[in-house]
Design a protein around this motif. Structure first.
Motif, PDB file in Angstrom:
ATOM      1  N   UNK A   1      13.759  52.063  87.885  1.00 39.60           N
ATOM      2  CA  UNK A   1      14.872  52.875  87.414  1.00 39.60           C
ATOM      3  C   UNK A   1      16.176  52.093  87.524  1.00 39.60           C
ATOM      4  N   UNK A   2      17.132  52.452  86.733  1.00 39.99           N
ATOM      5  CA  UNK A   2      18.444  51.835  86.788  1.00 39.99           C
ATOM      6  C   UNK A   2      19.458  52.721  86.100  1.00 39.99           C
ATOM      7  N   UNK A   3      20.707  52.264  86.063  1.00 45.46           N
ATOM      8  CA  UNK A   3      21.780  53.019  85.420  1.00 45.46           C
ATOM      9  C   UNK A   3      22.190  52.304  84.141  1.00 45.46           C
ATOM     10  N   UNK A   4      22.173  53.037  83.046  1.00 49.23           N
ATOM     11  CA  UNK A   4      22.606  52.518  81.762  1.00 49.23           C
ATOM     12  C   UNK A   4      23.420  53.570  81.024  1.00 49.23           C
ATOM     13  N   UNK A   5      23.741  53.311  79.784  1.00 46.92           N
ATOM     14  CA  UNK A   5      24.510  54.253  78.985  1.00 46.92           C
ATOM     15  C   UNK A   5      23.571  55.202  78.237  1.00 46.92           C
ATOM     16  N   UNK A   6      23.766  56.515  78.454  1.00 44.89           N
ATOM     17  CA  UNK A   6      23.020  57.542  77.737  1.00 44.89           C
ATOM     18  C   UNK A   6      23.920  58.138  76.661  1.00 44.89           C
ATOM     19  N   UNK A   7      23.332  58.381  75.495  1.00 49.41           N
ATOM     20  CA  UNK A   7      24.059  59.102  74.449  1.00 49.41           C
ATOM     21  C   UNK A   7      23.627  60.555  74.484  1.00 49.41           C
ATOM     22  N   UNK A   8      24.616  61.451  74.516  1.00 55.11           N
ATOM     23  CA  UNK A   8      24.338  62.879  74.535  1.00 55.11           C
ATOM     24  C   UNK A   8      24.300  63.437  73.125  1.00 55.11           C
ATOM     25  N   UNK A   9      23.786  64.662  72.981  1.00 53.44           N
ATOM     26  CA  UNK A   9      23.622  65.234  71.650  1.00 53.44           C
ATOM     27  C   UNK A   9      24.963  65.467  70.950  1.00 53.44           C
ATOM     28  N   UNK A  10      26.059  65.554  71.728  1.00 49.86           N
ATOM     29  CA  UNK A  10      27.365  65.724  71.087  1.00 49.86           C
ATOM     30  C   UNK A  10      27.985  64.398  70.657  1.00 49.86           C
ATOM     31  N   UNK A  11      27.234  63.288  70.853  1.00 48.15           N
ATOM     32  CA  UNK A  11      27.708  61.983  70.431  1.00 48.15           C
ATOM     33  C   UNK A  11      28.424  61.184  71.504  1.00 48.15           C
TER      34      UNK A  11
ATOM     35  N   UNK B   1      28.639  67.213  56.537  1.00 48.19           N
ATOM     36  CA  UNK B   1      27.768  66.778  57.628  1.00 48.19           C
ATOM     37  C   UNK B   1      27.533  67.918  58.600  1.00 48.19           C
ATOM     38  N   UNK B   2      26.390  67.871  59.269  1.00 48.30           N
ATOM     39  CA  UNK B   2      26.081  68.867  60.290  1.00 48.30           C
ATOM     40  C   UNK B   2      27.016  68.687  61.475  1.00 48.30           C
ATOM     41  N   UNK B   3      27.099  69.694  62.350  1.00 50.07           N
ATOM     42  CA  UNK B   3      27.974  69.564  63.525  1.00 50.07           C
ATOM     43  C   UNK B   3      27.668  68.291  64.296  1.00 50.07           C
ATOM     44  N   UNK B   4      28.709  67.608  64.714  1.00 49.95           N
ATOM     45  CA  UNK B   4      28.521  66.374  65.455  1.00 49.95           C
ATOM     46  C   UNK B   4      29.726  66.055  66.291  1.00 49.95           C
TER      47      UNK B   4
END
Length: 602
Positions: free
Chosen positions: A558-568, A62-65
């Motif tokens: 706008x509001x606050x929620x969960x963001x997924x970053x590129x590092x997972x 798998x690619x870097x994750x």
């Protein structure tokens, strides 16, 4: 063309943009090792063909994750730490054995995708702070081959400082993970005892030993430490506990009184220590002079009394049968413990307990210590001519740390006029490792002394977090007008927010300019299945109470929620209701709000 000194962020960026593969990196590392001028760095290496096979295995997988945060990152291991497939020698050929498994920390790093290059030289049986006590030669300071590299983790430090690997593992009982860092312009993390398990490590003093990390910058060393740490049932001394905080400003740091600043006539090192005090003061600290006597007396116990008997305990049979195969100085130190009685050892236990009480009282006046890592630096010729006395001097400011159960971070502190490096150590009670890393990164950046042998190298902004413990703070990702330098950034800074790092979202987000907003604001919207470039964000840490007030003022949509970053990883951050971007200008392709603002200002 890779930079002279390797860092995790640089290599990962090259992997992501396709300009580098693990196999190409392996070829470059092998070229650097072959071209290296110090033949004493390595004791054994993974065979070239096997190393290339390991790189290709990574590329086929798998690619870097997020599941492999060290994918394709090359590292070295001190040769008193087990690595399956390579002998463990502890720098004594007669002692060598082939372990069936990796040490716990090595296994964790390999599972994270790190690429083992080989085993590095050390002072035999990790007994020494100078790096000259090995039949495999004496690694030298990368700045002047006439001078020692520091020990016992000598080869581990030189491998990083010369650009042959990105990070390395050492061990530290008396200062072996810190002194080599100081002599090679590196970061050296000496964690809280037991935080990194020592299963698979040849003991020096089992109850005091620590696995340590060398890297060119704090971000790399801290990231590796976090991956390698954690409980292990096979290590009776392993332990975990919540990390403790230090003040981010107004912190009190202990410094030596002028009368206790012993540099053995080395005026250059004395001046660099004074410079470091001024630098840490400028970063918001308050210097507090303290009585070093109980700490100095504790340091003296490590070799001058009964504690040296612990070095003999795991090696007793070997010393009795193979003493003639040992380095003479090491044999004298370890073998000398045969005459230590149980009564003497318990007398030293009691002396240490009394000194620990005195030290505890001193901590009421400060939050951490700033000490020289070593008082001076000796040539190989000087060290070999006077190996016991000069080695003892090198531990003047390090030997007490494990005895009193502290954690420490060795940080470069500039160069003397003769071009040799000087380093300082930040020291705090156990389980302040995260906090020391955050402060150490600031101090290193302020010193501007390069990375390893490359004195001109800039310290890049870390992409990995170097954060104080989050028990009283909450992390939030911002994408628009709250970014550093933007109109609403004061809403983060005024209540005590601090920038942790810059990052990028995962690919499944679209980015828009919201109409009719002043100042202009963006809208970040989740788009499952979308494969975009990701959006630049900043991660800020806010006090918990301030976070609540901040969120309460966020206007719809706008509001606050969960963001997924590129590092997972996931983090709380700004999201926009999907209906609000209907007909809005999409700027996803720009990759971030700064690029959009720059475009409309030109």
């Amino acid at each position: 063309m890779l930079p002279r000194i390797l860092t995790i962020d640089e290599l990962q960026a090259r992997y992501r943009d396709g300009s580098l593969t693990p196999l190409q990196l392996v070829d470059e590392i092998l070229r650097r090792i072959t071209a290296g001028t110090d033949p004493a760095v390595w004791i054994s290496r993974v065979p070239d063909a096997a190393l290339r096979d390991a790189a290709q295995d990574l590329m086929r997988g798998a690619a870097p994750g997020a599941d492999q945060p060290l994918w394709g990152i090359p590292f070295a291991v001190k040769d008193n730490i087990d690595c399956a497939g390579l002998d463990t020698t502890a720098a004594c050929p007669a002692f060598a054995y082939r372990p069936p498994d990796d040490a716990a920390v090595v296994a964790r790093l390999r599972a994270a995708g790190a690429l083992l290059i080989g085993k590095t030289n050390l002072d035999q049986f990790a007994t020494g702070l100078n790096g000259t006590r090995s039949p495999y030669g004496a690694p030298r300071s990368v700045f002047d081959a006439r001078y020692i590299s520091g020990g016992s983790s000598s080869g581990s430090a030189v491998a990083v400082a010369s650009g042959q690997v990105c990070f390395s593992l050492g061990t530290d009982t008396a200062g072996s993970g810190r002194v080599p860092a100081a002599f090679n312009n590196l970061i050296g993390i000496k964690p809280t005892r037991g935080l990194l398990p020592t299963h698979g490590v040849v003991p020096a003093c089992r109850s005091l030993d620590c696995v340590t990390v060398f890297a060119a910058c704090t971000a790399d060393a801290d990231r590796v430490r976090r991956i390698a740490q954690g409980d292990d049932a096979r290590d009776p001394y392993a332990r975990t506990a919540p990390q403790q905080r230090l003040p981010t400003s107004g912190f009190r740091f202990a410094i030596l009184k002028p009368s206790e600043r012993e540099f053995f006539a080395d005026a250059q090192s004395a001046q660099r220590y004074a410079d470091a005090i001024a630098r840490l003061t400028a970063l918001g600290g308050m210097a507090v002079e303290f009585d070093y006597r109980p700490f100095r007396d504790a340091a003296a116990l490590l070799y001058a009394g009964g504690f040296v008997a612990e070095r003999l305990e795991p090696l007793r049979a070997f010393v009795e049968q193979h003493a003639d195969t040992m380095d003479p100085v090491v044999r004298g130190i370890i073998g000398g413990a045969q005459g230590v009685s149980a009564a003497e050892l318990f007398a030293d236990f009691n002396a240490l307990a009394a000194l620990r009480r005195q030290a505890e009282k001193a901590w009421a006046d400060f939050d951490l210590m700033l000490l020289p890592t070593a008082p001076t630096l000796y040539s190989v010729e000087q060290m070999q001519a006077d190996p016991i006395r000069l080695n003892s001097r090198l531990g003047l400011y390090t030997n007490f740390v494990n005895l009193l159960d502290y954690c420490a971070l060795a940080v470069p502190a500039g160069f003397r006029d003769d071009g040799l490096p000087f380093g300082v150590s930040l020291i705090a009670p156990a389980f302040h490792d995260d906090a020391l890393a955050a402060l150490g990164e600031r101090l290193h950046r302020a010193t501007q002394c390069g990375l390893g042998v490359d004195r001109s190298a800039a310290i890049a902004e870390p992409s990995a977090p170097i954060a104080v413990p989050a028990d009283e703070r909450i992390v939030i990702a911002v994408v628009g007008a709250h970014l550093s330098g933007m109109p609403l950034n004061r809403e983060l800074t005024e209540p005590g927010g601090s920038l942790l790092r810059r990052a990028r979202t995962a690919a499944h987000y679209r980015f828009y300019v919201l109409p009719d907003t002043t100042p202009k604001k963006p809208g970040l919207v989740q788009a499952p299945g979308f494969d975009g470039p990701g959006i630049d964000v900043e991660l800020w840490s806010l006090p918990a109470a301030a976070f609540g007030r901040f969120v309460s003022r966020i206007p719809s949509p706008l509001g606050i929620g969960k963001l997924r970053l590129e590092d997972g990883s996931e983090v709380s951050g700004f999201l926009c209701e999907a209906h609000a971007v209907s007909g809005a200008q999409e700027i996803t392709a720009l990759g971030g709000w700064r690029a959009y603002i720059a475009g409309i200002q030109t």
